[in-house]
Design a protein around this motif. Structure first.
Motif, short mmCIF file in Angstrom:
data_model
loop_
_atom_site.label_atom_id
_atom_site.label_comp_id
_atom_site.label_asym_id
_atom_site.label_seq_id
_atom_site.Cartn_x
_atom_site.Cartn_y
_atom_site.Cartn_z
N LYS A 19 -6.09 1.20 -1.33
CA LYS A 19 -6.29 2.59 -0.97
C LYS A 19 -4.96 3.31 -1.16
CE LYS A 19 -7.45 5.68 2.83
NZ LYS A 19 -7.77 5.81 4.27
N SER A 20 -4.84 4.11 -2.20
CA SER A 20 -3.58 4.77 -2.47
C SER A 20 -3.30 5.84 -1.43
CB SER A 20 -3.59 5.39 -3.86
OG SER A 20 -3.64 4.40 -4.86
N ILE A 21 -2.03 5.96 -1.06
CA ILE A 21 -1.64 7.01 -0.15
C ILE A 21 -0.56 7.84 -0.82
CG2 ILE A 21 -2.25 5.68 1.90
CD1 ILE A 21 0.65 5.06 2.35
N GLN A 56 0.80 -1.21 0.00
CA GLN A 56 0.00 0.00 0.00
C GLN A 56 0.84 1.27 0.00
OE1 GLN A 56 0.47 -1.92 2.60
NE2 GLN A 56 1.32 -0.51 4.09
N THR A 69 -2.85 1.45 5.96
CA THR A 69 -3.04 2.65 5.14
C THR A 69 -3.11 3.91 6.00
OG1 THR A 69 -5.44 2.28 5.14
CG2 THR A 69 -4.19 1.43 3.26
#
Length: 315
Positions: free
Chosen positions: A32-34, A24, A276
């Motif tokens: 869920k992109s961070i 991630q 995340t």
């Protein structure tokens, strides 16, 4: 926080029993992109809290997981950090297990991670045929890379006991990343042999892609990689999670209990949940202070044998 540190590779630092899965951390990871800033902050916070094991791969965020991890760790003492990366799923997203690509893949990882060596390089969930050390040139190449000091150990990421046994019987690999959690216990059959052979075990997918976090139910829908599940898969998982909660009784945090279950097995060196957010990171770490009783672990093992095993749940 009473984090334990376990040996995983001879000549490397002992590893925190809770590590960090770094999928991630990559840009556009499909989950869920961070942001890069969030990724760097999370790795630094992990180190501050005592986590020193990081699991990544060239294809995670198409190279950006390794890049961000390298950037975050560059100011920490390299000898106190243990990094595992992989071969077989390339930085472009292509799947290629050709042995001739191993060195090129490793050199790319070293450059992105900004390090001179990788603690462990593992085959990234390869087809079973590549796990046979008697019939593949991969392992001679990996042995040479150990001799050259480019890696300290090699191994494989795999999903079944059958594959685990083949790998342990035919190679000198010293690291196995095993798919293992309350709802997938098949690989536990190989834990004894791993201990006998001095093979470090990394537990992957300990929260069953989020199901053992307690966030999902029969009405949940998924639009990322988890969209692979059919409606019936989702209903089945939901019903099983309800039964797991009943077995756990007074344990209120399902994610922590799921991690504690994995940590109850002596063969396990480290468990790598993904995070995340820093709050998730801290929540996962709390599991080390909440061990499950031997009786509860046994109940969960019996539950798997009697009610889950025959379902052959898709990952």
């Amino acid at each position: 926080m009473n984090i334990k540190y376990n040996e995983i590779i001879k000549g490397a630092a002992s590893v925190s029993e809770i590590g960090m899965g770094a999928w991630q951390l990559g840009a556009n990871s499909g989950w869920k992109s961070i942001s890069e800033k969030e990724a760097l902050s999370m790795v630094c916070k992990a180190m501050e809290l005592g986590i020193n094991f990081f699991d990544t791969a060239p294809n995670y965020g198409l190279g950006t997981s390794e890049l961000r991890l390298g950037k975050a760790l560059k100011d920490f003492d390299r000898d106190k950090v243990v990094i595992n990366t992989k071969f077989g799923h390339s930085v472009t997203g292509e799947i290629n297990f050709n042995a001739k690509e191993i060195r090129k893949s490793l050199e790319g990882s070293l450059k992105r991670l900004k390090v001179d060596y990788i603690d462990s390089l593992i085959l990234h969930t390869p087809p079973t045929q590549y796990l046979d050390g008697n019939n593949n040139p991969h392992y001679n190449i990996l042995e040479r890379l150990v001799e050259e000091g480019k890696i300290k150990a090699f191994g494989a990421s795999l999903d079944t006991y059958k594959d685990m046994k083949l790998f342990m019987d035919t190679t000198n690999g010293k690291v196995i990343e095993a798919f293992f959690n309350i709802l997938h216990q098949d690989t536990a059959l190989g834990f004894g042999q791993a201990q006998e052979k001095g093979i470090g075990v990394i537990v992957k997918i300990p929260l069953d892609s989020g199901w053992l976090s307690g966030k999902y139910n029969a009405e949940s829908t998924f639009h990322d990689i988890r969209s692979r599940w059919s409606k019936m898969d989702i209903i089945t998982r939901s019903n099983l999670v309800k039964k797991v909660k009943k077995i756990l009784r007074h344990e209120t945090n399902l994610a922590q209990s799921a991690l504690s279950f994995c940590l109850a097995f002596d063969a396990v060196s480290t468990v790598i949940p993904g995070n995340t957010s820093i709050s998730q990171l801290k929540n996962n770490l709390e599991s080390v202070n909440k061990p499950l009783s031997r009786e509860t672990v046994k109940e969960l093992e019996v539950f798997y044998q009697n009610e889950v095993k025959q379902l052959n749940l898709p990952w």
